[in-house]
Design a protein around this motif. Structure first.
Motif, PDB file in Angstrom:
ATOM      1  N   ILE A  53       0.669  -1.243  -0.200  1.00 29.65           N
ATOM      2  CA  ILE A  53      -0.009   0.098   0.030  1.00 29.65           C
ATOM      3  C   ILE A  53       0.811   1.306  -0.065  1.00 29.65           C
TER       4      ILE A  53
ATOM      5  N   ILE B 226       0.550   5.626   0.065  1.00 30.00           N
ATOM      6  CA  ILE B 226      -0.405   6.844   0.056  1.00 30.00           C
ATOM      7  C   ILE B 226       0.511   7.876   0.202  1.00 30.00           C
TER       8      ILE B 226
ATOM      9  N   LEU C 145     -10.348  -2.819  -1.693  1.00 26.39           N
ATOM     10  CA  LEU C 145      -9.995  -1.605  -2.335  1.00 26.39           C
ATOM     11  C   LEU C 145     -11.139  -0.654  -1.758  1.00 26.39           C
TER      12      LEU C 145
ATOM     13  N   VAL D 222      -8.780   2.321  -0.865  1.00 25.58           N
ATOM     14  CA  VAL D 222      -8.287   3.172  -1.713  1.00 25.58           C
ATOM     15  C   VAL D 222      -9.376   4.596  -1.500  1.00 25.58           C
ATOM     16  N   THR D 223      -8.461   5.906  -1.303  1.00 25.86           N
ATOM     17  CA  THR D 223      -9.264   6.951  -1.143  1.00 25.86           C
ATOM     18  C   THR D 223      -8.343   8.083  -2.031  1.00 25.86           C
ATOM     19  N   TYR D 224      -9.220   9.177  -2.285  1.00 25.63           N
ATOM     20  CA  TYR D 224      -8.851  10.099  -3.412  1.00 25.63           C
ATOM     21  C   TYR D 224      -9.569  11.465  -3.177  1.00 25.63           C
TER      22      TYR D 224
ATOM     23  N   PRO E  66      -5.432  11.112  -6.720  1.00 21.39           N
ATOM     24  CA  PRO E  66      -5.293   9.723  -5.898  1.00 21.39           C
ATOM     25  C   PRO E  66      -4.599  10.024  -4.712  1.00 21.39           C
TER      26      PRO E  66
ATOM     27  N   THR F 169      -4.415   7.386  -2.456  1.00 21.05           N
ATOM     28  CA  THR F 169      -4.142   6.059  -2.335  1.00 21.05           C
ATOM     29  C   THR F 169      -3.185   6.048  -3.831  1.00 21.05           C
TER      30      THR F 169
ATOM     31  N   TRP G 248      -1.035   3.095  -4.514  1.00 23.98           N
ATOM     32  CA  TRP G 248      -1.241   1.875  -4.780  1.00 23.98           C
ATOM     33  C   TRP G 248      -2.060   1.048  -3.585  1.00 23.98           C
TER      34      TRP G 248
ATOM     35  N   PHE H  38      -3.840   1.600  -7.010  1.00 29.39           N
ATOM     36  CA  PHE H  38      -4.277   2.639  -7.824  1.00 29.39           C
ATOM     37  C   PHE H  38      -5.830   2.612  -7.836  1.00 29.39           C
ATOM     38  N   PRO H  39      -6.451   3.800  -7.652  1.00 29.86           N
ATOM     39  CA  PRO H  39      -7.899   3.687  -7.968  1.00 29.86           C
ATOM     40  C   PRO H  39      -8.429   3.515  -9.391  1.00 29.86           C
TER      41      PRO H  39
END
Lengths: 380, 177, 273
Positions: A139, A141, A263, A267-269, A310, A312, A314, A316-317
């Motif tokens: 991961i 970020i 995910l 995953v955050t964005y 993005p 996160t 990896w 990847f969104p």
């Protein structure tokens, strides 16, 4: 420093404060520009909270000792830049394979090799994903500002503990050396995740065997009377080496799936001005601040542009970027490298819309005007 | 139009330009403004050109670096000649009075003040030039009230140097009316 | 006695070990267990850390908290474990290549810090796991698959290296000299600081075969017949010591220990809760 709730801090300082709030009580590292302030502040702050700092003899040792401390049950972090990140890769792979939670901060600087040590870059995107050999879960970020560095360092520890994995906090010199106001929210006001530990020592002897409904197998620290084994060799549920292809396959699948099947949690964005956007700029970390500056100007000029950032990196969104590609006419990837994230965006977009790369490889930052020019060009 | 103000401080490594920018940023932060401070430097700890930047705004700051400085402080000729070239049209330029005003400065408001001399003579310690400069800059730009600036200075100087630095602030203030 | 030792300190389901017939490592591994037993250590507070190579497979057979790490890094991992939890007895089992070649930097710096680790080197004078390449302790002139014309490197004297780097207890044992080696490991564990025990093993498969040293038994006999105690060696000339193997305790003194010093530092800055 820490008794204040609001402070003007460098990104590197905020990282240490976030780590301590998250429960970091061990730091091992080696000084390297532009991440050195993380080591310096850890040396200053950790003993004040009963934690330990050790300046190791090299980057490899810095990574190894952090894994060792985590095995002993103490939340651990290391920090590095440039060549140091290359040197840490083998043991990052170990932490990944042996599923030892830890946080690796990489304050990216200009490379390759010694490069421009004091200049910013974002050219470790692919190394953060594939730097260590072999298929492995990871991961990464990336914060865009000082407040986010504080918050994401906490998140990095939480993800590491929750998923039993090394987490890379992919910073860059821009954010590492940027001073901004930050709210140092105390631990009591944040979600702090600690690894799950077996109560039954017999069950704990199988630290890689997962029960139904578990996200990852629980892990008990050394010294608690369990007596189990950890190895970087392909291993069975008990943590002992195996040459079985079936066992290896199942273990690999489980390790990779813990990330790939979660995910939604990982995953955050951030989306900025994308509602009516015709052009989307994808950018992350310090470079995203240049994009934000450009968007202010673009909107004044009537260019319907927005940003997808993005947080996160990896995993990847993928889903979000694919959806974005269905909505906009053009995607620009603005990053301080020769097109590393662009490759990933192109792969994910799969021809749904044109993708352009806008980068820098000279150790300078992208200027808002340069991004604005590119926006004008693709908006014609 | 915009409340955004971009400050660039330039000089030679060891003159304390970075610390000056940190103190100004701290003062702005204490005065509840949005602020972003950064610096760029080479490998030398002393000597070599050194540049520090502060962006101050009433609103959230997006781009954190200086594009076209609204204010430039130059303590060396080399840094003045370099950074004068991309200041904003209505920029205020503050230079040490030992420097020669370049052609490119024409049309800008140039404040030429004896920062280095004041530090060495009136304050009595050449190394306080950055604190003298901080006071002069604040007098010119009104970033924070005097007492807030004093707190910002105190937060960033070594113990035992308070009196000296307060004197530097007072002398610096006198340079710009 | 042996069976009780195996019952108590070995993972019987993981035995027999993978080492070759005649390898000295099994004896040395047993020596480590015997030393732990003699000292009556709480086995729940013992951690075995190993690197990569023949030696480092020992961790998997021993019934403690065990970690088999990366090549050369065992001492660095162990440093993290020990500093994080100083109450643990941390024993590093490593090899000559692991400790002195790829891991040489960690070795000397752990010695310099005098951190309380016991480093037991299973020294077989060769890279066994990869098939017989010369190592930093292969004697000059000996053969390995990467020294087909004879090794021109000079070799390390590991206890001397550790002593010079700051270790506070050093000694050398052999696969043959079991009681002496057990005692050295015991003393190493008891020492509050970095202890290094160079345990000369026998590798009949690679080192022995490449260098015409005969069978495992011949190699053990050589250890028996050529070992000279360090105390006696002190009064012998260089000429007399030629071809001999100096064993026994080589160095012991007291110095501040790293994790204890760090604890003092925590107390000094008010971080002790």
């Amino acid at each position: 420093m820490a008794e204040k709730r609001f402070a003007l801090l460098q990104g590197n300082e905020a990282c240490v404060e976030g780590a301590i709030a998250a429960g970091m009580r061990f730091f091992s590292g080696y000084p390297i520009t532009p991440s050195t302030e993380i080591a310096e502040n850890s040396a200053l702050r950790l003993p004040q909270v009963g934690g330990k700092f050790i300046q190791m003899e090299d980057e490899l040792g810095g990574m190894a000792a952090a894994i060792g401390a985590s095995v002993a049950g103490v939340k651990a972090m290391t920090a590095t830049s440039g060549p140091g990140f290359s040197l840490k890769q083998e043991n990052i792979g170990y932490a990944s394979a042996a599923e030892i939670p830890c946080v690796i901060v990489n304050v990216q600087r200009s490379g390759p090799s010694t490069g421009l040590p004091t200049s910013p870059s974002q050219a470790d995107v692919m190394q953060a994903r594939w730097g260590t050999h072999g298929d492995h879960p990871i991961i990464a970020i990336s914060p865009s500002g000082v407040q986010e560095t504080y918050d994401l360092t906490v998140r990095a520890f939480n993800l590491a503990e929750k998923y039993r994995t090394p987490v890379i906090l992919l910073m860059d010199e821009i954010v590492g050396h940027l001073r901004e106001g930050v709210e140092l929210r105390p631990a009591e006001e944040m979600e702090i995740i600690n690894r799950e530990v077996w109560d039954d020592p017999e069950r704990a002897r199988h630290p890689y065997r997962m029960d139904e409904g578990q996200l990852v197998p629980k892990m008990t620290p050394f010294g608690e009377g369990v007596g189990y084994n950890i190895t970087g060799l392909s291993h069975d549920g008990e943590g002992f080496p195996t040459n079985s292809n079936e066992v290896t396959n199942a273990a690999m699948r489980r390790m990779l799936d813990k990330i790939e099947k979660n995910l939604g949690d990982i995953v955050t964005y951030e989306e900025l001005m994308l509602d009516d956007a015709e052009v989307a700029v994808i950018s992350f970390g310090g470079a995203a601040r240049s994009v934000m500056g450009a968007l202010d100007k673009a909107r004044e000029m009537g260019i319907k542009a927005g940003m997808f950032r993005p947080i996160t990196i990896w995993p990847f969104p993928e889903k979000q970027v694919r959806e974005l590609a269905e909505k906009v006419r053009h995607i620009i990837v603005a990053e301080l490298n020769d097109g590393q994230l662009t490759l990933e965006v192109e792969r994910v977009v799969g021809g749904r819309c044109p993708v352009s790369h806008l980068g820098k490889i000279d150790g300078t930052v992208l200027k808002p005007d340069e991004i604005l020019e590119k926006l004008k060009e693709v908006s014609k | 139009m915009s409340s955004r103000k971009e400050l660039r401080l330039a000089g030679s490594g060891g003159q304390g330009v970075v610390l000056a920018s940190v103190i100004l940023a701290e003062a702005a932060f204490m005065a509840k403004k949005a602020v972003a401070q950064s610096q760029s430097y080479g490998p030398e700890a002393r000597g070599g050109m050194c540049k520090a930047e502060v962006v101050v705004d009433d609103r959230i700051i997006h781009y954190t670096k200086v594009e076209h400085a609204d204010f430039l402080l130059a303590l060396t000729q080399e840094s003045l000649d370099k950074y004068i070239l991309d200041v904003a049209p209505d920029a205020v330029i503050m230079i040490d009075s030992s420097l020669t005003v370049p052609k490119a400065a024409e049309g800008h408001r140039v404040i030429s003040v004896p920062i280095l001399k004041t530090a060495a003579e009136a304050v009595g310690r050449a190394m306080t030039a950055n604190i003298v400069a901080v006071a002069a800059i604040n007098s010119a730009l009104n970033i924070a009230p005097d007492e807030v600036l004093e707190q910002a200075v105190l937060a960033h100087i070594p113990k035992g140097t308070e009196e000296l630095n307060m004197k530097a602030l007072a002398e610096g203030r006198k340079l710009v009316k | 006695m042996a069976s009780r030792l195996i019952d108590e300190y070995f993972r019987q389901s993981k035995l027999p070990h993978i080492w070759c017939p005649g390898c000295g490592h099994g004896i040395l591994m047993r020596d480590v267990a015997q030393a732990i037993d003699n000292l009556g250590l709480d086995k729940h507070k013992v951690v075995i850390v190993s690197g990569i190579g023949c030696s480092s497979r020992a961790a998997g057979y021993m019934d403690f908290d065990t970690i088999h790490t990366t090549h050369g890094r065992a001492i660095a991992f162990a440093t993290g474990i020990k500093l994080a939890k100083p109450e643990l007895n941390v024993i590093v089992i490593t090899g000559d290549g692991d400790a002195a070649a790829i891991g040489g930097n960690h070795l000397i710096h752990a010695c310099r810090r005098n951190i309380d680790l016991t480093v037991v080197v299973f020294n077989n004078n060769i890279y066994g796991m990869t098939g017989g390449q010369y190592s930093p302790t292969t004697p000059t002139g000996d053969f390995g698959t990467t020294a087909p014309y004879g090794n021109i490197d000079l070799s390390f004297d590991l206890p001397a290296l550790a002593q010079a780097a700051g270790a506070t207890y050093t000694g050398r044992g052999t696969a043959f000299h079991v009681p002496q080696t057990v005692k050295l490991i015991e003393n190493g564990i008891k020492n509050k600081g970095l202890s290094l025990i160079d345990c000369v093993s026998v590798c009949p498969t690679y080192y022995g075969r490449k260098n015409k040293k005969g069978s495992a038994v011949d190699m053990m006999k050589w250890q028996r017949d050529n070992a000279v105690d360090a105390k006696k060696a002190a009064s012998m000339s260089e000429e007399e010591l030629k071809g001999k193997l100096v064993i026994g305790e080589m160095y012991h003194r007291e110095k501040p220990e790293y994790t204890a010093e760090y604890q003092k530092l925590i107390e000094k800055v008010g971080g002790a809760k």
